[in-house]
Enzyme design. Structure first.
Site, mmCIF file in Angstrom:
data_model
loop_
_atom_site.group_PDB
_atom_site.id
_atom_site.type_symbol
_atom_site.label_atom_id
_atom_site.label_comp_id
_atom_site.label_asym_id
_atom_site.label_seq_id
_atom_site.Cartn_x
_atom_site.Cartn_y
_atom_site.Cartn_z
ATOM 1 N N ARG A 27 14.524 -0.860 26.536
ATOM 2 C CA ARG A 27 14.744 -2.143 27.218
ATOM 3 C C ARG A 27 14.317 -2.113 28.686
ATOM 4 O O ARG A 27 14.271 -3.149 29.356
ATOM 5 C CB ARG A 27 16.232 -2.515 27.155
ATOM 6 C CG ARG A 27 16.758 -2.723 25.762
ATOM 7 C CD ARG A 27 18.234 -3.021 25.815
ATOM 8 N NE ARG A 27 18.491 -4.288 26.461
ATOM 9 C CZ ARG A 27 18.514 -5.456 25.852
ATOM 10 N NH1 ARG A 27 18.304 -5.512 24.552
ATOM 11 N NH2 ARG A 27 18.749 -6.571 26.506
ATOM 12 N N TRP A 73 14.962 -2.175 34.267
ATOM 13 C CA TRP A 73 13.616 -2.745 34.317
ATOM 14 C C TRP A 73 13.649 -3.648 35.539
ATOM 15 O O TRP A 73 14.276 -4.704 35.536
ATOM 16 C CB TRP A 73 13.333 -3.544 33.050
ATOM 17 C CG TRP A 73 11.946 -4.100 32.970
ATOM 18 C CD1 TRP A 73 10.835 -3.462 32.486
ATOM 19 C CD2 TRP A 73 11.509 -5.408 33.369
ATOM 20 N NE1 TRP A 73 9.750 -4.298 32.569
ATOM 21 C CE2 TRP A 73 10.124 -5.497 33.109
ATOM 22 C CE3 TRP A 73 12.154 -6.503 33.925
ATOM 23 C CZ2 TRP A 73 9.372 -6.631 33.375
ATOM 24 C CZ3 TRP A 73 11.403 -7.644 34.198
ATOM 25 C CH2 TRP A 73 10.030 -7.699 33.926
ATOM 26 N N GLU A 483 -4.005 -10.946 19.407
ATOM 27 C CA GLU A 483 -3.021 -9.871 19.257
ATOM 28 C C GLU A 483 -3.684 -8.497 19.440
ATOM 29 O O GLU A 483 -3.104 -7.601 20.053
ATOM 30 C CB GLU A 483 -2.343 -10.011 17.880
ATOM 31 C CG GLU A 483 -1.351 -8.923 17.518
ATOM 32 C CD GLU A 483 -0.206 -8.744 18.502
ATOM 33 O OE1 GLU A 483 -0.024 -9.577 19.408
ATOM 34 O OE2 GLU A 483 0.495 -7.724 18.382
ATOM 35 N N LYS A 487 -2.535 -5.776 22.222
ATOM 36 C CA LYS A 487 -2.116 -4.413 21.870
ATOM 37 C C LYS A 487 -2.882 -3.397 22.707
ATOM 38 O O LYS A 487 -2.324 -2.466 23.257
ATOM 39 C CB LYS A 487 -2.400 -4.191 20.387
ATOM 40 C CG LYS A 487 -1.405 -3.782 19.440
ATOM 41 C CD LYS A 487 0.015 -4.190 19.411
ATOM 42 C CE LYS A 487 0.606 -5.088 20.407
ATOM 43 N NZ LYS A 487 1.698 -5.927 20.016
ATOM 44 N N LYS A 603 11.113 -3.804 25.981
ATOM 45 C CA LYS A 603 11.047 -4.341 24.620
ATOM 46 C C LYS A 603 11.640 -5.736 24.518
ATOM 47 O O LYS A 603 11.175 -6.565 23.764
ATOM 48 C CB LYS A 603 11.799 -3.378 23.697
ATOM 49 C CG LYS A 603 11.780 -3.752 22.235
ATOM 50 C CD LYS A 603 10.484 -3.363 21.600
ATOM 51 C CE LYS A 603 10.383 -3.800 20.164
ATOM 52 N NZ LYS A 603 8.981 -4.019 19.776
HETATM 53 C C1 F6R Z 1 3.933 -7.224 22.732
HETATM 54 C C2 F6R Z 1 5.337 -7.538 22.768
HETATM 55 C C3 F6R Z 1 5.785 -8.724 23.541
HETATM 56 C C4 F6R Z 1 6.811 -9.507 22.731
HETATM 57 C C5 F6R Z 1 7.401 -10.656 23.559
HETATM 58 C C6 F6R Z 1 8.367 -11.488 22.748
HETATM 59 O O1 F6R Z 1 3.689 -6.103 21.951
HETATM 60 O O2 F6R Z 1 6.129 -6.872 22.163
HETATM 61 O O3 F6R Z 1 4.715 -9.535 23.899
HETATM 62 O O4 F6R Z 1 6.210 -9.998 21.585
HETATM 63 O O5 F6R Z 1 8.051 -10.140 24.672
HETATM 64 O O6 F6R Z 1 9.428 -10.723 22.274
HETATM 65 P P1 F6R Z 1 10.295 -11.174 21.047
HETATM 66 O O7 F6R Z 1 9.429 -11.203 19.851
HETATM 67 O O8 F6R Z 1 11.378 -10.155 20.953
HETATM 68 O O9 F6R Z 1 10.822 -12.538 21.364
#
Ligand code: F6R
Length: 608
Positions: A27, A73, A483, A487, A603
């Site tokens: 996190r 963070w 995407e 990545k 994350k």
């Molecule tokens: C990229 C990544 C981020 C998440 C974004 C949304 O690999 O992980 O771009 O996709 O922060 O996060 P969620 O899906 O948890 O709402």
């Protein structure tokens, strides 16, 4: 986006806390800290860098049966020891950790400074500590001081606090940042999510916005800001410990890429209604009559989840014939969209805790818009706030870069489009059966692509030193290009952009030279010839092209080719995504990057 832990129970709390904190490192991982109480004093240690640095400096910390800790963070203030949490105020009477953002901290800090408080950090969090001290000075007991302070805070918080005069108590509160309580006889653990709790406790309470908690070794109390007791349900959760270990893989990201045959299967299992040639969802909670009336779909999310929204937009229009748009949640929440009761908001999120996505749902709810959440994390805020929920069942995703959950999102969107299309009679039974049958073939085809890892590794050898890369795709494969580029950039720090292939000639083509490779998603489908022309445009300017195409390709002049099995146009993005994930991974490994914890990222983005 910062992780917090609070623990009270057995002696040896330090190790329990630091091991728990490690599970939240995804996190935020720029600095960390811990406070315990020993012989009536709060002892705090902080370290810049990973939690292992904190572990190293806490070896001689005295024994305690409780404490709080934090992995950061940075939002306000640089990455320094002083800015790391916990924060202890002027006189070390209390210590607290915080996840979220205090939006009115500048005003509060000014007032507190005028009252003589000395600030040791640049953080927004530190105002909370000084405010509580100030309230105590004014004659309030600690609990009242805590609650009065919370009432003054604007923004988001999950807080855990200890008081040196009460070595058997932890105070906590939540507003718009996640907080979970784990319960076991004689032990309690507070955490930003269930991951650190589940290996030791299976009884969980999801703390709600506005809840204030007091926990001791033997009891807990939840009340609201008006000090009225509230009851929260205890949920039993069984930990799948395999999920939170790397197994034989060197990184979580690689493990999670390889899990996709299973996670894709999990996403469609139990959701194919063969008898009625459609898809079915247990928790949709929206009447079919209302769903038939939907005249507009807005798909919203952030980052990778937003890329999945783009795919959903194509499908819902194509299959279910519903006008659909994909919107960044962060834009949607502030742009005053024109919404009616017949709008359906579909929100995508892995964590279920993304602040902007939550705010977008809140905004839509003001207009009586029906909301569906497609999320991975069971019991998360989004899962609990939407009218209808669909879980990905992809298991915990630990690698900071999303991989398996992207494809799970695509599977659910595919099923949802079949369901809506059947409801609205925009596809026949035969077409639906064909689509559902094709989906069942996907896990096997993903396995085949994963077996091709060595070839992708060889390609990565040639390109890992580049500075820029361009990803091109058209139609359903445009989201794959977006995407793929994300990545690569987030884990290898190579600048990469995803473009609709035909758009390249409207600008990005100026960048093409021998040093900038293009990754083209070009399966043999109705758009192949078009993308092929774009590829030729790149090559004629000296650019190298890595083409992801289907195994039925015959002659070609691509510099590198990655062949994948054939499937329908709708499902191709799931297959085409896998080589882009592997390529990004292999390149990042060769560049010596920190795969599972890329710099500056976290994350779960629980701040806006
Ligand atoms: C990229 C990544 C981020 C998440 C974004 C949304 O690999 O992980 O771009 O996709 O922060 O996060 P969620 O899906 O948890 O709402």
């Amino acid at each position: 986006m910062c992780g917090i832990i609070g623990y009270i129970g057995k002696e040896g709390a330090k190790d329990i806390i630091l091991n728990a904190l490690l599970k939240l490192e995804y996190r935020g991982y720029d600095s960390s800290g811990i406070s315990i109480i020993n012989e009536g004093e709060i002892i705090t240690k902080k370290a810049v860098g990973r939690i292992k640095n904190l572990k190293a400096i806490t070896e001689d910390l005295p024994e305690s049966n409780m404490g709080i800790s934090h992995t950061r963070w940075a939002t306000h203030g640089k990455v320094t020891e002083a800015n790391a949490h916990p924060h202890t105020g002027c006189n070390n009477q209390i210590s607290l950790v915080h996840n979220g953002i205090i939006e009115n901290y500048t005003q509060l800090r000014k007032i507190l400074k005028e009252k003589g408080h000395i600030f040791k950090s640049e953080t927004d969090t530190e105002v909370i500590t000084h405010l509580i001290e100030e309230m105590i000075k004014e004659g309030n007991d600690i609990e009242t001081a805590f609650i009065k302070t919370l009432k003054l805070l604007e923004g988001a918080y999950a807080i855990a606090m200890i008081n040196r005069a009460e070595p058997n108590k932890i105070y906590a509160a939540r507003k718009s940042s996640p907080l979970v309580l784990g319960i076991k006889e004689g032990e309690y653990m507070l955490a930003s999510d269930t991951l650190p709790i589940l290996p030791i406790m299976s009884d969980i309470i999801y703390i709600h916005d506005g809840d204030i908690l007091t926990i001791t070794k033997d009891s807990y109390k939840i009340q609201n800001l008006d000090q009225v007791p509230v009851n929260r349900e205890i949920t039993k959760i069984k930990a799948d410990l395999d999920e939170i270990t790397k197994g034989d893989f060197p990184h979580y990201m690689l493990k999670e890429i390889h899990e996709q045959p299973k996670t894709i299967t999990n996403a469609f299992s139990g959701r194919i209604d063969e008898e009625n040639s459609t898809a079915k969802f247990g928790g949709l909670n929206i009447d079919e009559i209302d769903l038939k009336k939907i005249d507009r779909v807005i798909l919203t999310g952030c980052g990778t989840s937003w890329h999945a929204c783009q795919y959903g937009k194509y499908l819902f229009e194509d299959i279910a014939r519903i006008p659909s748009i994909a919107e960044y949640a962060s834009e949607f929440r502030y742009r005053k969209p024109a919404l009616t009761e017949n709008t359906l908001l579909i929100s995508l999120s892995q964590s279920g805790e993304t602040a902007d996505t939550i705010a977008a749902i809140e905004e839509a709810k003001k207009f009586n818009v029906r909301t569906i959440g497609i999320v991975n994390t069971i019991g998360s805020t989004i899962a609990r706030m939407v009218d209808g929920g669909i879980y990905l069942h992809a298991g915990t995703e630990i690698g900071v870069a999303s991989t398996k959950t992207f494809n799970s999102h695509l599977v659910i969107l595919y099923l949802l489009s079949v369901y809506l299309a059947r409801l609205r009679n925009t596809i026949t039974k035969e077409k639906a059966n064909e689509m559902l049958l094709e989906l069942k073939e996907i896990p096997k085809k993903v396995e085949e692509i994963l077996e091709n890892e060595t070839q992708i590794n060889n390609i990565s050898e040639k390109y890992f030193n580049v500075k820029n890369a361009l990803y091109l795709g058209r139609g359903y494969n445009f989201p794959v290009a977006l995407e793929g580029a994300l990545k690569l950039k987030e884990i290898s720090y190579i600048h990469a952009e995803g473009y609709p292939a035909a758009e390249m000639k409207h600008g990005p083509i100026a960048l093409i030279d021998k040093d900038m490779p293009t990754i083209a998603i070009a399966p043999m489908d109705r758009l192949f010839k078009k993308v092929q022309s774009n590829i030729e445009e790149v090559q004629s300017r000296g650019g190298k092209v890595i083409t992801i195409t289907t195994e039925d390709i015959e002659d070609h002049s691509f510099d590198e080719i990655i062949k994948i099995p054939k499937t329908s146009e709708y499902l191709m993005p799931i297959l085409a995504t896998i080589p882009t994930q592997l390529l990004a991974y292999q390149i990042a490994v060769k560049r010596g990057c920190d795969i599972d914890k890329p710099r500056n990222l976290a994350k779960s983005v629980t701040v806006e």
